[in-house]
Design an enzyme around this catalytic site. Sequence first.
Site, PDB file in Angstrom:
ATOM      1  CD  GLU A   1       4.093   4.819   3.507  1.00  0.00           C
ATOM      2  OE1 GLU A   1       5.204   5.374   3.605  1.00  0.00           O
ATOM      3  OE2 GLU A   1       3.931   3.586   3.641  1.00  0.00           O
TER       4      GLU A   1
ATOM      5  CG  ASP B   1      -1.997  -1.079   1.116  1.00  0.00           C
ATOM      6  OD1 ASP B   1      -2.706  -1.118   0.102  1.00  0.00           O
ATOM      7  OD2 ASP B   1      -2.128  -1.884   2.055  1.00  0.00           O
ATOM      8  N   GLY B   2       2.015   1.232   0.659  1.00  0.00           N
ATOM      9  CA  GLY B   2       2.876   2.398   0.679  1.00  0.00           C
ATOM     10  C   GLY B   2       3.458   2.717  -0.685  1.00  0.00           C
TER      11      GLY B   2
ATOM     12  CG  HIS C   1       0.432   6.923  -0.230  1.00  0.00           C
ATOM     13  ND1 HIS C   1      -0.779   7.532   0.062  1.00  0.00           N
ATOM     14  CD2 HIS C   1       1.390   7.826   0.116  1.00  0.00           C
ATOM     15  CE1 HIS C   1      -0.565   8.732   0.553  1.00  0.00           C
ATOM     16  NE2 HIS C   1       0.739   8.935   0.594  1.00  0.00           N
TER      17      HIS C   1
ATOM     18  CG  ASP D   1     -19.264   6.011  -2.528  1.00  0.00           C
ATOM     19  OD1 ASP D   1     -18.164   6.578  -2.695  1.00  0.00           O
ATOM     20  OD2 ASP D   1     -19.616   5.524  -1.431  1.00  0.00           O
TER      21      ASP D   1
END
Length: 298
Positions: free
Chosen positions: A274, A68-69, A72, A216
Amino acid sequence: MEFNKALLIHHQHAGKASRVDSLGIVSGILAPAVRELIIIRTDEPGEGERLCRERGEEFDVVFILGGDGTVHECVNGLADLQQPPLVGILPGGTCNDFARSLGISPDVVTAAREMLRGRQMSIDLGRANDRIFTNFYGIGLISDTSQNINDQLKGALGKISYFISTLQTISHAEPFRYQLEADGEKMQGEAVMIYIANGRFLGTNALPFALNSLQDRKLDVLIIHDTGIPLLREILTHKPEGEWQPQHESISYFKAASLKLETAMPMLADTDGELYMKTPAELSVLAGHLTFLTGDEY
């Protein structure tokens, strides 16, 4: 699906110990479907962001091999482009929560094959001040948990380390004062955590947000006023069947397109895992801002 020119980014120190082996396998899967495949290793913090900002428009697709880092960092470079490429995530981190929100298999080999099936969706992104987040922005318990994770434990135990850190942190959670303006409505109070989400997973667990939460045009706002294991159980075990209505009085939940968050003192914020931002923050949604290749489960 075939591509003319693709970039595969991987970070030297990110993710699992088997990442180098994964690189060879996934590049072998991708290469037959790409006329020109460029593989670049990033070594320093911020290098992936600079690379994506400076060269992203050269490519039909940018594949990001990492957690995920790493995602990101790269998305913060891609989001500024006038003509951004498709984005494909090859999960190589500990939890890979944003990839899970896109229905991408946590097995990187399966994920590489999914990338070539051509499923793509324009996905919302979150903005916090001048930074982009894909999965979440949070303060309080969530950032304390990230700070308390032992790096050696994380490498050895993976996602279990997050739960160990949460259990260690939860008994010492200190409430803080906050002021929040959500779509023009003002509120204030005390909380131990404010979690503002774009994605649907946290620590590999599905959160009780709507299945279309990435499209959404809203952020899911979760405020935990008190702490305890029963609260975590409700959040992590509820399955979305329509709009979630929390049963526990210590949980507030709503959706908003824009927010202004202030705390009595500046607080460290966790952004996609992070830790570099602090309150106050203005948050908003960038609707359908980037197009991602999605997995079989999306």
